[in-house]
Design an enzyme around this catalytic site. Structure first.
Site, PDB file in Angstrom:
ATOM      1  N   ASP A  80       0.776  -1.231  -0.009  1.00  0.00           N
ATOM      2  CA  ASP A  80      -0.207  -0.024  -0.019  1.00  0.00           C
ATOM      3  C   ASP A  80       0.922   1.367  -0.017  1.00  0.00           C
ATOM      4  O   ASP A  80       0.524   2.399  -0.534  1.00  0.00           O
ATOM      5  CB  ASP A  80      -0.914   0.144   1.264  1.00  0.00           C
ATOM      6  CG  ASP A  80      -2.177  -0.813   1.004  1.00  0.00           C
ATOM      7  OD1 ASP A  80      -2.201  -1.600  -0.042  1.00  0.00           O
ATOM      8  OD2 ASP A  80      -3.158  -0.586   2.000  1.00  0.00           O
ATOM      9  N   CYS A 121       0.737  -8.155   5.258  1.00  0.00           N
ATOM     10  CA  CYS A 121       0.222  -6.763   4.995  1.00  0.00           C
ATOM     11  C   CYS A 121      -1.126  -6.775   4.734  1.00  0.00           C
ATOM     12  O   CYS A 121      -2.038  -7.545   4.724  1.00  0.00           O
ATOM     13  CB  CYS A 121       0.853  -6.116   3.826  1.00  0.00           C
ATOM     14  SG  CYS A 121       2.914  -6.054   4.463  1.00  0.00           S
ATOM     15  N   ASP A 122      -1.617  -5.459   4.337  1.00  0.00           N
ATOM     16  CA  ASP A 122      -2.932  -4.849   4.624  1.00  0.00           C
ATOM     17  C   ASP A 122      -4.276  -5.704   4.073  1.00  0.00           C
ATOM     18  O   ASP A 122      -5.203  -6.334   4.825  1.00  0.00           O
ATOM     19  CB  ASP A 122      -3.074  -3.492   4.273  1.00  0.00           C
ATOM     20  CG  ASP A 122      -2.057  -2.689   4.573  1.00  0.00           C
ATOM     21  OD1 ASP A 122      -0.943  -2.880   4.854  1.00  0.00           O
ATOM     22  OD2 ASP A 122      -2.489  -1.494   4.915  1.00  0.00           O
ATOM     23  N   LYS A 123      -4.126  -6.285   2.881  1.00  0.00           N
ATOM     24  CA  LYS A 123      -5.294  -6.974   2.424  1.00  0.00           C
ATOM     25  C   LYS A 123      -5.108  -8.277   2.436  1.00  0.00           C
ATOM     26  O   LYS A 123      -5.819  -8.951   2.087  1.00  0.00           O
ATOM     27  CB  LYS A 123      -5.613  -6.307   0.975  1.00  0.00           C
ATOM     28  CG  LYS A 123      -5.819  -4.998   0.718  1.00  0.00           C
ATOM     29  CD  LYS A 123      -6.577  -4.401   1.821  1.00  0.00           C
ATOM     30  CE  LYS A 123      -6.270  -2.796   1.883  1.00  0.00           C
ATOM     31  NZ  LYS A 123      -4.781  -2.530   2.260  1.00  0.00           N
ATOM     32  N   CYS A 193       4.720  -2.611   8.584  1.00  0.00           N
ATOM     33  CA  CYS A 193       5.144  -1.329   8.984  1.00  0.00           C
ATOM     34  C   CYS A 193       4.793  -1.272  10.371  1.00  0.00           C
ATOM     35  O   CYS A 193       3.836  -1.611  10.931  1.00  0.00           O
ATOM     36  CB  CYS A 193       4.626  -0.006   8.219  1.00  0.00           C
ATOM     37  SG  CYS A 193       5.191  -0.056   6.290  1.00  0.00           S
ATOM     38  N   GLU A 444      -6.645   4.655  -0.258  1.00  0.00           N
ATOM     39  CA  GLU A 444      -6.579   5.047   0.801  1.00  0.00           C
ATOM     40  C   GLU A 444      -5.963   6.617   0.773  1.00  0.00           C
ATOM     41  O   GLU A 444      -5.403   7.077  -0.367  1.00  0.00           O
ATOM     42  CB  GLU A 444      -5.548   4.362   1.662  1.00  0.00           C
ATOM     43  CG  GLU A 444      -5.947   3.047   2.332  1.00  0.00           C
ATOM     44  CD  GLU A 444      -4.759   2.271   2.767  1.00  0.00           C
ATOM     45  OE1 GLU A 444      -5.189   1.337   3.636  1.00  0.00           O
ATOM     46  OE2 GLU A 444      -3.529   2.544   2.717  1.00  0.00           O
ATOM     47  N   SER A 470      -5.462   5.217   5.127  1.00  0.00           N
ATOM     48  CA  SER A 470      -4.278   4.106   5.672  1.00  0.00           C
ATOM     49  C   SER A 470      -4.505   4.065   7.242  1.00  0.00           C
ATOM     50  O   SER A 470      -5.047   4.903   8.210  1.00  0.00           O
ATOM     51  CB  SER A 470      -3.020   4.582   5.459  1.00  0.00           C
ATOM     52  OG  SER A 470      -1.951   3.949   6.035  1.00  0.00           O
TER      53      SER A 470
END
Length: 554
Positions: A80, A121-123, A193, A444, A470
């Site tokens: 992202d 990570c995110d998704k 992160c 985002e 985000s």
């Protein structure tokens, strides 16, 4: 009960299938054992995924130690941070559905007995869990772990500081040399992160929901404990397969409530709302936004991690991790301890003996940062189906705010206005036509929120969007406005200079005009042509549902 893999490994009729396994070097002994898919998002384009080859190898070792046959398979993953602020971000949220579909495809096509999911990570985390919940077979999640914070001038930094430094440089608050020092020092190595951003939020919540082992959310990527955890996950899946414990045995309405309680205590990313709704949908659970506020109103916020504070996931790890948070919440009856988890044990057994080791990082439940949780859902005449704010990241003076609307029909237009100094204290920036359909892909908005924070406007300016934020965003950032502008939602009817009223404690957000004027504008509104009509993103735009239902596909 016959194993699923028997359909491709056992009996005379399966000789052709076995011959293809033999072509890859599998032995008869391996084919007589349970086949365990190890689905890894390893790649060389995502810092959180660059180390997943080592995690997957450790998982495979654990599977073999426990008598199974591991089979490595790939999954995609978008970074992202690299995709932020340009058309690449249109692909981020939609990739969650591709990941879920690929988990289903590889598992069903090859008759696997169980899965160890290796995201970070995110998704990717929710996407893999969605696929497993859809299949309802034994599954365990083990992520790649969190990045350590960077160090610049003796202070701990994360990626969010780099984004905010751009705004600071644009405002002349720092020099080019200082910006370079921050960009080179804020992300010191592999891992997701380092703050309580979306990736780490979902890694922590997968632990809270029970589909991941204790430690999954907080053991840093570079620590030996992460490799040990991966081996334990490989052994744990064999136990689940033997006992017949499936994903939906673990993910149910009560375990979702456990996750929501932890969400509120930790101050997770607002994206956790989207992802928990989507996971619940795949697990056949009816979950709506009212429950988020119901739990938020009774579960206190115990943690202020970056971007809200200056502490990071590694600090949460040393403070006792998710197990300590759950044990603390249990003191007031906010955790159901009877539920089965991926360890094969109950929540209560998992958290037995856990305690807070640093009350500065995890506050005791009788001394919280706030009596209410980290996320709030707001409703009003421009968000009739709700919108989401990370309440714990909002300055006290912005909890109640009223100001003039500065309206933009894209993220690019809004960020250009911010950088040009057109946004002043008191304004309410409105970014629309960036929702699941309108974006498409619900981009985002870390660029605009970071620009505002870097320019020291995050305590004076609110931002409202039918897109999303985000996990690194902070300030009065209100996203997921539903219905979205592209679907004819009231956010499309806001005009430049309109007064917008925000009352986060009262869960309200409204355009200050009469109902008659709103209806007059609605009658004059006409739909816009879709921004993208080709490729699979065009197909996504046609099929995706609203953010208040998790932005899942019809």
């Amino acid at each position: 009960m016959e194993r699923r893999s028997a359909k491709v490994t056992q009996g005379v009729e399966r000789a052709p299938m076995r011959s293809l396994f033999y072509a890859m070097g599998y032995t008869k002994e391996e084919l007589d054992r349970p086949l365990i898919g190890v689905i890894s998002a390893h790649s060389e384009i995502v810092p959180g995924h660059i180390n997943l080859d080592k995690i997957a190898d450790a998982v495979k070792a654990g599977v073999r130690m426990a008598g199974g046959t591991p089979i490595l398979m790939p999954a995609i993953g978008v970074c992202d941070g690299i995709a932020m602020g340009h058309e690449g971000m249109k692909y981020s949220l939609p990739s969650r559905e591709l990941i879920a579909d690929s988990v289903e495809t590889m598992t069903m096509a090859h008759c696997l007995d169980g899965l160890v999911l290796v995201p970070n990570c995110d998704k990717i985390v929710p996407g893999m869990i969605m696929g497993a919940a859809r299949l309802n077979i034994p599954a365990v999640v083990v992520s790649g772990g969190a990045m350590l914070p960077g160090q610049v001038d003796g202070g701990a930094l994360s990626l969010s500081n780099t984004f905010e430094a751009v705004g600071a440089r644009k405002a002349g608050l720092i020099s080019d040399e200082q910006l370079t020092e921050i960009e080179q020092g804020s992300c010191p190595g592999c891992g997701s992160c380092s703050g309580m951003f979306t990736a780490n939020s979902m890694n922590c919540l997968s632990e809270a929901i029970g589909i991941a082992l204790p430690g999954n959310g907080t053991i840093p990527a570079v620590y030996n404990g992460r490799i040990m955890l991966a081996k334990q996950a490989g052994m744990a899946i064999m136990n689940l397969v033997e006992k017949g414990i499936t994903t939906r045995d673990i993910i149910n309405e009560k375990s979702i409530c456990n996750a929501l309680a932890c969400d509120m205590a930790l101050g997770c990313s607002s994206n956790s709302v989207l992802h928990l709704l989507a996971i619940a949908n795949e697990a056949g659970i009816c979950l709506d936004l009212e429950l988020f506020n119901e739990i938020s109103n009774k579960v206190p916020n115990l943690c202020h991690l970056a971007p809200v504070g200056d502490k990071h996931i590694v600090d949460l790890y040393f403070a006792g991790g998710i197990q300590a948070v759950m044990a603390e919440l249990d003191k007031k009856g906010h955790i159901d301890k009877s539920l089965i988890t991926a360890t094969g044990k109950t929540v209560g057994e998992n958290i037995a003996g856990a305690f807070i080791k640093d009350p500065e990082i995890i506050r005791p439940i009788d001394n919280p940062y706030s009596e209410t949780g980290g996320i709030a859902i707001l409703w009003g005449n421009i968000a009739k189906e709700g919108c989401v704010v990370k309440r714990s990241a909002v300055a006290e003076e912005m909890m109640i705010h009223q100001g003039p609307a500065r309206v933009y029909d894209s993220e690019e237009a809004a960020i250009a206005a911010i950088y040009d100094g057109l946004i002043v204290p008191g304004d309410v920036v409105v970014i629309r036509y960036e929702g699941p359909k309108g974006g498409p892909g619900m981009r985002e908005m870390l660029g605009p929120t970071s620009a505002l924070a870097g320019m020291k406007l995050d305590k004076d300016v609110a931002l409202i969007t039918d897109g999303r934020f985000s996990g690194a965003s902070r300030g009065a950032s209100i996203g997921h406005v539903s219905p979205e502008a592209a679907a004819g939602g009231e956010i499309a009817l806001i005009q430049e200079g309109d007064t917008i009223s925000i009352d986060i404690p009262a869960s309200k957000i409204n355009l200050v005009i009469s109902d008659e004027e709103l209806e007059k504008r609605r009658a004059a509104w006409t739909p816009r042509e879709p921004k993208v009509t080709t490729g699979w993103i065009g197909r996504y735009a046609r099929l995706v549902t609203s953010a208040n239902t998790g932005a899942v596909l019809k």
